[in-house]
Design a protein around this motif. Structure first.
Motif, PDB file in Angstrom:
ATOM      1  N   ALA A   1       2.487  46.309 -22.255  1.00  0.00           N
ATOM      2  CA  ALA A   1       3.728  45.587 -22.616  1.00  0.00           C
ATOM      3  C   ALA A   1       4.773  45.681 -21.512  1.00  0.00           C
ATOM      4  N   PHE A   2       4.928  46.870 -20.936  1.00  0.00           N
ATOM      5  CA  PHE A   2       5.970  47.047 -19.910  1.00  0.00           C
ATOM      6  C   PHE A   2       5.629  46.232 -18.659  1.00  0.00           C
ATOM      7  N   GLN A   3       4.342  46.216 -18.305  1.00  0.00           N
ATOM      8  CA  GLN A   3       3.948  45.449 -17.121  1.00  0.00           C
ATOM      9  C   GLN A   3       4.237  43.949 -17.319  1.00  0.00           C
ATOM     10  N   GLN A   4       4.049  43.455 -18.541  1.00  0.00           N
ATOM     11  CA  GLN A   4       4.324  42.024 -18.794  1.00  0.00           C
ATOM     12  C   GLN A   4       5.778  41.691 -18.472  1.00  0.00           C
TER      13      GLN A   4
ATOM     14  N   TRP B   1      -6.789  55.824 -15.210  1.00  0.00           N
ATOM     15  CA  TRP B   1      -6.264  55.088 -16.389  1.00  0.00           C
ATOM     16  C   TRP B   1      -5.763  53.701 -15.957  1.00  0.00           C
ATOM     17  N   ILE B   2      -5.050  53.670 -14.841  1.00  0.00           N
ATOM     18  CA  ILE B   2      -4.552  52.377 -14.333  1.00  0.00           C
ATOM     19  C   ILE B   2      -5.734  51.450 -14.003  1.00  0.00           C
ATOM     20  N   GLU B   3      -6.777  52.035 -13.431  1.00  0.00           N
ATOM     21  CA  GLU B   3      -7.992  51.232 -13.142  1.00  0.00           C
ATOM     22  C   GLU B   3      -8.593  50.708 -14.445  1.00  0.00           C
ATOM     23  N   TRP B   4      -8.605  51.564 -15.465  1.00  0.00           N
ATOM     24  CA  TRP B   4      -9.177  51.157 -16.759  1.00  0.00           C
ATOM     25  C   TRP B   4      -8.368  49.991 -17.343  1.00  0.00           C
ATOM     26  N   ILE B   5      -7.055  50.109 -17.275  1.00  0.00           N
ATOM     27  CA  ILE B   5      -6.188  49.052 -17.837  1.00  0.00           C
ATOM     28  C   ILE B   5      -6.437  47.729 -17.104  1.00  0.00           C
ATOM     29  N   ASP B   6      -6.594  47.817 -15.805  1.00  0.00           N
ATOM     30  CA  ASP B   6      -6.853  46.608 -15.019  1.00  0.00           C
ATOM     31  C   ASP B   6      -8.209  46.009 -15.403  1.00  0.00           C
ATOM     32  N   ALA B   7      -9.231  46.870 -15.438  1.00  0.00           N
ATOM     33  CA  ALA B   7     -10.593  46.387 -15.686  1.00  0.00           C
ATOM     34  C   ALA B   7     -10.769  45.852 -17.107  1.00  0.00           C
ATOM     35  N   ASN B   8     -10.101  46.479 -18.077  1.00  0.00           N
ATOM     36  CA  ASN B   8     -10.359  46.141 -19.483  1.00  0.00           C
ATOM     37  C   ASN B   8      -9.309  45.240 -20.113  1.00  0.00           C
ATOM     38  N   LEU B   9      -8.093  45.307 -19.607  1.00  0.00           N
ATOM     39  CA  LEU B   9      -7.016  44.500 -20.203  1.00  0.00           C
ATOM     40  C   LEU B   9      -6.504  43.448 -19.227  1.00  0.00           C
ATOM     41  N   ASN B  10      -7.113  43.444 -18.037  1.00  0.00           N
ATOM     42  CA  ASN B  10      -6.715  42.472 -17.011  1.00  0.00           C
ATOM     43  C   ASN B  10      -5.228  42.579 -16.662  1.00  0.00           C
ATOM     44  N   THR B  11      -4.726  43.801 -16.647  1.00  0.00           N
ATOM     45  CA  THR B  11      -3.304  44.043 -16.351  1.00  0.00           C
ATOM     46  C   THR B  11      -3.195  45.031 -15.201  1.00  0.00           C
ATOM     47  N   LYS B  12      -2.646  44.563 -14.089  1.00  0.00           N
ATOM     48  CA  LYS B  12      -2.421  45.454 -12.941  1.00  0.00           C
ATOM     49  C   LYS B  12      -1.072  46.134 -13.099  1.00  0.00           C
TER      50      LYS B  12
ATOM     51  N   TYR C   1      14.766  58.527 -27.149  1.00  0.00           N
ATOM     52  CA  TYR C   1      13.630  59.428 -27.423  1.00  0.00           C
ATOM     53  C   TYR C   1      12.868  58.894 -28.631  1.00  0.00           C
ATOM     54  N   TYR C   2      11.583  58.695 -28.463  1.00  0.00           N
ATOM     55  CA  TYR C   2      10.709  58.270 -29.567  1.00  0.00           C
ATOM     56  C   TYR C   2       9.594  59.311 -29.708  1.00  0.00           C
ATOM     57  N   PRO C   3       9.059  59.443 -30.901  1.00  0.00           N
ATOM     58  CA  PRO C   3       7.925  60.371 -31.065  1.00  0.00           C
ATOM     59  C   PRO C   3       6.612  59.708 -30.648  1.00  0.00           C
ATOM     60  N   ALA C   4       5.560  60.521 -30.573  1.00  0.00           N
ATOM     61  CA  ALA C   4       4.246  60.030 -30.115  1.00  0.00           C
ATOM     62  C   ALA C   4       3.722  58.883 -30.975  1.00  0.00           C
ATOM     63  N   GLU C   5       4.010  58.936 -32.291  1.00  0.00           N
ATOM     64  CA  GLU C   5       3.353  57.975 -33.186  1.00  0.00           C
ATOM     65  C   GLU C   5       4.008  56.591 -33.210  1.00  0.00           C
ATOM     66  N   LEU C   6       5.100  56.417 -32.465  1.00  0.00           N
ATOM     67  CA  LEU C   6       5.798  55.131 -32.514  1.00  0.00           C
ATOM     68  C   LEU C   6       5.977  54.534 -31.114  1.00  0.00           C
ATOM     69  N   GLY C   7       5.287  53.441 -30.874  1.00  0.00           N
ATOM     70  CA  GLY C   7       5.425  52.760 -29.582  1.00  0.00           C
ATOM     71  C   GLY C   7       6.790  52.094 -29.470  1.00  0.00           C
ATOM     72  N   ARG C   8       7.279  52.016 -28.230  1.00  0.00           N
ATOM     73  CA  ARG C   8       8.630  51.478 -28.005  1.00  0.00           C
ATOM     74  C   ARG C   8       8.665  49.957 -28.027  1.00  0.00           C
ATOM     75  N   ASN C   9       9.875  49.415 -28.238  1.00  0.00           N
ATOM     76  CA  ASN C   9      10.087  47.969 -28.201  1.00  0.00           C
ATOM     77  C   ASN C   9      10.641  47.618 -26.821  1.00  0.00           C
ATOM     78  N   PHE C  10       9.815  47.023 -25.995  1.00  0.00           N
ATOM     79  CA  PHE C  10      10.225  46.790 -24.599  1.00  0.00           C
ATOM     80  C   PHE C  10      11.180  45.616 -24.468  1.00  0.00           C
TER      81      PHE C  10
ATOM     82  N   VAL D   1      -1.668  54.225 -28.101  1.00  0.00           N
ATOM     83  CA  VAL D   1      -0.309  53.636 -28.133  1.00  0.00           C
ATOM     84  C   VAL D   1       0.241  53.531 -26.710  1.00  0.00           C
ATOM     85  N   CYS D   2       0.028  54.576 -25.906  1.00  0.00           N
ATOM     86  CA  CYS D   2       0.516  54.566 -24.517  1.00  0.00           C
ATOM     87  C   CYS D   2      -0.091  53.393 -23.740  1.00  0.00           C
ATOM     88  N   THR D   3      -1.347  53.104 -24.007  1.00  0.00           N
ATOM     89  CA  THR D   3      -2.005  51.998 -23.305  1.00  0.00           C
ATOM     90  C   THR D   3      -1.343  50.674 -23.680  1.00  0.00           C
ATOM     91  N   THR D   4      -1.026  50.513 -24.978  1.00  0.00           N
ATOM     92  CA  THR D   4      -0.336  49.273 -25.377  1.00  0.00           C
ATOM     93  C   THR D   4       1.047  49.210 -24.728  1.00  0.00           C
TER      94      THR D   4
END
Ligand code: BEZ
Length: 210
Positions: free
Chosen positions: A52-55, A81-92, A137-146, A45-48
């Motif tokens: 989303a926030f970078q967009q 993790w940031i390197e992984w996001i860049d390499a796999n999701l094409n998001t810097k 404040y949101y719990p771990a299981e719910l991603g935020r609406n950016f 969820v954190c990765t998503t």
């Protein structure tokens, strides 16, 4: 000192980030900033959320707003993790990410009972004077609406500039569309003057376009 609340000054702190050491809120005086925490790096969820926030980051920058992420993780984990996001999701990821050992989480009240030892998904909105304007404040299981976080930042800036309040679901309010709320009358004379005025359903419920 307890957890900071709306209207408090953001606590002064020196933090280690992926962009180097920062002194908050001092280094960002004159800008809005959003500090947001996530439970842990390399979690789905954190990765998503980071994607989303970078967009939306260019839109936040247009609003003179900086983003700062944080979790109780090592700086090396953040970098990988940031390197992984860049390499796999094409998001810097262009905004800094705080590597906390628990002190920042403690100061901001980010580890909650019943939520394990990780930080919850918190969002602090801080204005150019360093005052906390909103906290989510949101719990771990719910991603935020950016989109909502962006809407809130636009709402704060408009409310400050025009000295108005922002209605539900603005700018698509079911009653008033993109209009904003005029503060209620504070004297009997003002209240009488507002009765029957265009945009007023009553003396305490007036709206206007911007
Ligand atoms: C996640 O980001 O997917 C996650 C993080 C902590 C607990 C549960 C889910």
């Amino acid at each position: 000192m307890g957890m900071p609340l709306i209207g408090d000054k953001f606590p002064e702190m020196t933090v280690v980030t992926t962009h180097g050491v920062m002194n908050l809120p001092k280094d960002l005086k004159g800008k809005w900033f959003i500090l947001f925490s996530h439970p842990a790096d390399f979690t789905p969820v954190c990765t998503t959320e980071f994607h989303a926030f970078q967009q939306l980051y260019p839109q936040f920058r247009e609003l003179n707003t900086e983003l700062i992420g944080m979790s109780i993780d090592q700086i090396y984990s953040h970098i990988k993790w940031i390197e992984w996001i860049d390499a796999n999701l094409n998001t810097k990821i262009e905004f800094p990410l705080i590597a906390d050992h628990g002190q920042v989480a403690e100061m901001l009240g980010l580890v909650h009972p019943g939520a394990g030892s990780s930080t919850v998904r918190a969002v602090f909105f801080v204005d150019p004077e360093g005052t906390i304007r909103a906290i989510l404040y949101y719990p771990a299981e719910l991603g935020r609406n950016f989109d909502e976080i962006l809407r809130m930042m636009k709402g704060f800036q408009l409310a400050d500039k025009e000295k108005v309040a922002i209605p539900a679901n603005w700018p698509n309010n079911e009653l008033f569309g993109s209009d904003v709320i005029v503060p209620p009358a504070r004297t009997v004379k003002d209240a009488e003057a507002r009765r029957g005025k265009e945009g007023c359903l009553d003396w305490w419920l007036c709206h206007r376009s911007i």
